[in-house]
Scaffold this motif. Structure first.
Motif, PDB file in Angstrom:
ATOM      1  N   GLU A  38       0.813  -1.217   0.000  1.00 40.84           N
ATOM      2  CA  GLU A  38       0.000   0.000   0.000  1.00 40.84           C
ATOM      3  C   GLU A  38       0.848   1.268   0.000  1.00 40.84           C
ATOM      4  N   LYS A  39       1.940   1.272   0.751  1.00 40.73           N
ATOM      5  CA  LYS A  39       2.754   2.478   0.874  1.00 40.73           C
ATOM      6  C   LYS A  39       3.765   2.638  -0.257  1.00 40.73           C
ATOM      7  N   THR A  40       3.984   1.588  -1.021  1.00 40.88           N
ATOM      8  CA  THR A  40       4.922   1.680  -2.142  1.00 40.88           C
ATOM      9  C   THR A  40       4.253   2.390  -3.316  1.00 40.88           C
ATOM     10  N   THR A  41       4.949   3.338  -3.900  1.00 44.23           N
ATOM     11  CA  THR A  41       4.438   4.049  -5.076  1.00 44.23           C
ATOM     12  C   THR A  41       5.370   3.825  -6.255  1.00 44.23           C
ATOM     13  N   LEU A  42       4.822   3.937  -7.450  1.00 46.43           N
ATOM     14  CA  LEU A  42       5.646   3.822  -8.644  1.00 46.43           C
ATOM     15  C   LEU A  42       6.713   4.910  -8.674  1.00 46.43           C
ATOM     16  N   ARG A  43       6.381   6.075  -8.141  1.00 49.40           N
ATOM     17  CA  ARG A  43       7.358   7.167  -8.102  1.00 49.40           C
ATOM     18  C   ARG A  43       8.540   6.812  -7.196  1.00 49.40           C
ATOM     19  N   ALA A  44       8.248   6.180  -6.060  1.00 47.60           N
ATOM     20  CA  ALA A  44       9.329   5.782  -5.150  1.00 47.60           C
ATOM     21  C   ALA A  44      10.220   4.733  -5.799  1.00 47.60           C
ATOM     22  N   VAL A  45       9.601   3.762  -6.477  1.00 45.41           N
ATOM     23  CA  VAL A  45      10.386   2.736  -7.175  1.00 45.41           C
ATOM     24  C   VAL A  45      11.231   3.388  -8.262  1.00 45.41           C
ATOM     25  N   ALA A  46      10.651   4.317  -9.005  1.00 48.73           N
ATOM     26  CA  ALA A  46      11.394   5.010 -10.063  1.00 48.73           C
ATOM     27  C   ALA A  46      12.574   5.777  -9.494  1.00 48.73           C
ATOM     28  N   THR A  47      12.379   6.426  -8.363  1.00 46.47           N
ATOM     29  CA  THR A  47      13.472   7.154  -7.728  1.00 46.47           C
ATOM     30  C   THR A  47      14.594   6.207  -7.339  1.00 46.47           C
ATOM     31  N   ASP A  48      14.245   5.067  -6.743  1.00 42.58           N
ATOM     32  CA  ASP A  48      15.253   4.086  -6.343  1.00 42.58           C
ATOM     33  C   ASP A  48      16.010   3.533  -7.546  1.00 42.58           C
ATOM     34  N   ALA A  49      15.280   3.337  -8.660  1.00 41.76           N
ATOM     35  CA  ALA A  49      15.892   2.781  -9.869  1.00 41.76           C
ATOM     36  C   ALA A  49      16.538   3.851 -10.741  1.00 41.76           C
ATOM     37  N   ARG A  50      16.332   5.129 -10.366  1.00 39.72           N
ATOM     38  CA  ARG A  50      16.877   6.266 -11.111  1.00 39.72           C
ATOM     39  C   ARG A  50      16.369   6.298 -12.552  1.00 39.72           C
ATOM     40  N   VAL A  51      15.052   6.137 -12.659  1.00 40.90           N
ATOM     41  CA  VAL A  51      14.397   6.254 -13.958  1.00 40.90           C
ATOM     42  C   VAL A  51      13.176   7.142 -13.798  1.00 40.90           C
ATOM     43  N   ASP A  52      12.589   7.529 -14.900  1.00 38.05           N
ATOM     44  CA  ASP A  52      11.381   8.334 -14.871  1.00 38.05           C
ATOM     45  C   ASP A  52      10.188   7.462 -14.467  1.00 38.05           C
ATOM     46  N   PRO A  53       9.272   7.966 -13.627  1.00 35.08           N
ATOM     47  CA  PRO A  53       8.094   7.171 -13.240  1.00 35.08           C
ATOM     48  C   PRO A  53       7.278   6.688 -14.433  1.00 35.08           C
ATOM     49  N   ALA A  54       7.244   7.488 -15.496  1.00 42.01           N
ATOM     50  CA  ALA A  54       6.497   7.076 -16.685  1.00 42.01           C
ATOM     51  C   ALA A  54       7.094   5.815 -17.297  1.00 42.01           C
ATOM     52  N   MET A  55       8.415   5.635 -17.143  1.00 42.88           N
ATOM     53  CA  MET A  55       9.066   4.446 -17.692  1.00 42.88           C
ATOM     54  C   MET A  55       8.659   3.200 -16.910  1.00 42.88           C
ATOM     55  N   VAL A  56       8.511   3.328 -15.596  1.00 40.56           N
ATOM     56  CA  VAL A  56       8.066   2.197 -14.782  1.00 40.56           C
ATOM     57  C   VAL A  56       6.663   1.779 -15.216  1.00 40.56           C
ATOM     58  N   LEU A  57       5.813   2.765 -15.425  1.00 41.72           N
ATOM     59  CA  LEU A  57       4.448   2.475 -15.874  1.00 41.72           C
ATOM     60  C   LEU A  57       4.448   1.861 -17.265  1.00 41.72           C
ATOM     61  N   TYR A  58       5.330   2.333 -18.131  1.00 40.06           N
ATOM     62  CA  TYR A  58       5.433   1.796 -19.489  1.00 40.06           C
ATOM     63  C   TYR A  58       5.890   0.333 -19.470  1.00 40.06           C
ATOM     64  N   LEU A  59       6.853   0.031 -18.617  1.00 39.78           N
ATOM     65  CA  LEU A  59       7.417  -1.318 -18.574  1.00 39.78           C
ATOM     66  C   LEU A  59       6.463  -2.340 -17.951  1.00 39.78           C
ATOM     67  N   PHE A  60       5.680  -1.904 -16.941  1.00 46.15           N
ATOM     68  CA  PHE A  60       4.896  -2.873 -16.177  1.00 46.15           C
ATOM     69  C   PHE A  60       3.394  -2.606 -16.175  1.00 46.15           C
ATOM     70  N   GLY A  61       2.977  -1.423 -16.574  1.00 46.19           N
ATOM     71  CA  GLY A  61       1.561  -1.162 -16.718  1.00 46.19           C
ATOM     72  C   GLY A  61       0.831  -0.746 -15.460  1.00 46.19           C
ATOM     73  N   SER A  62       1.218  -1.307 -14.309  1.00 39.65           N
ATOM     74  CA  SER A  62       0.540  -0.987 -13.058  1.00 39.65           C
ATOM     75  C   SER A  62       1.398  -1.429 -11.885  1.00 39.65           C
ATOM     76  N   LYS A  63       1.076  -0.931 -10.706  1.00 38.38           N
ATOM     77  CA  LYS A  63       1.786  -1.371  -9.504  1.00 38.38           C
ATOM     78  C   LYS A  63       1.501  -2.838  -9.222  1.00 38.38           C
ATOM     79  N   GLN A  64       0.292  -3.276  -9.511  1.00 40.01           N
ATOM     80  CA  GLN A  64      -0.068  -4.675  -9.301  1.00 40.01           C
ATOM     81  C   GLN A  64       0.813  -5.607 -10.133  1.00 40.01           C
TER      82      GLN A  64
END
Length: 212
Positions: A38-64
């Motif tokens: 619940e507390k994990t956000t795509l933005r936080a994952v993107a920050t940790d991976a040093r990529v743009d949040p839009a790229m995380v969404l592009y690669l995986f489609g959703s947090k689920q």
């Protein structure tokens, strides 16, 4: 010191450098383990991976979907398949013992144990995480195990029954810490649980009472 009027560039992935799914998944695994679903956000994952949040969404489609795919870094279906196929890894001729020992190893290894606790806890408390965990079990774990058992509905049911024993042990031993199961040495757990797993995987269908 940066020159006046110039903004220091953020250190990380260089512009134009390919984004690795593995890097994002590793960041997601760590973030889910630390913060839960619940507390994990795509933005936080993107920050940790040093990529743009839009790229995380592009690669995986959703947090689920990101949660589901990051589970593969913790429970590798290929490792369970190897335990099923032969005793080469630890010399144990009993298939149930190999499966239970391999599964407990995931929970007790420092690099995966905390992640397993956090992800299973999320799956029991959050609808989206539960659906992702269910999909992971069906699409990867049960599919891989049932294929080794010959495929088909009977093999999938056998894999599910064996899995129910393993997940039940994990819930009581590692997530809820219910004694005496939580206090037993791992070797004792293997010895006690393995016969049931072996029976589910190898016993005659009539003996098990499997539906025809």
């Amino acid at each position: 010191m940066a020159s006046p009027g110039r903004t220091p560039r953020r250190r990380g992935r260089r512009e134009g450098e390919p984004v690795s799914r593995d890097v994002v998944l590793a960041a997601a695994k760590s973030r889910f383990a630390a913060d839960g679903y619940e507390k994990t956000t795509l933005r936080a994952v993107a920050t940790d991976a040093r990529v743009d949040p839009a790229m995380v969404l592009y690669l995986f489609g959703s947090k689920q979907e990101l949660f589901r795919e990051s589970l593969r870094l913790i429970i590798d279906p290929a490792v369970l398949v190897a335990a099923l196929q032969g005793p080469e890894a630890d010399g144990d001729p009993d298939v149930g013992a190999r499966m239970v020992r391999t599964y407990l190893g995931v929970w007790e290894a420092p690099e995966t144990g905390d992640s397993m606790r956090a992800m299973l806890a999320s799956a029991t408390s959050n609808t989206d995480a539960r659906e992702a965990f269910r999909s992971f079990m069906q699409s990867y774990v049960l599919a891989a195990v049932s294929e080794v058992l010959g495929g088909g509905s009977e093999a999938r049911l056998r894999a599910s029954l064996a899995g129910s024993s393993l997940v039940g042990v994990a819930m009581l031993r590692y997530l809820m810490s219910v004694p005496p199961l939580s206090e037993l040495p791992a070797d004792d757990v293997v010895r006690l649980v393995a016969p049931a797993v072996t029976r589910y995987l190898t016993a005659d269908a009539d003996e098990l009472g499997l539906p025809t």
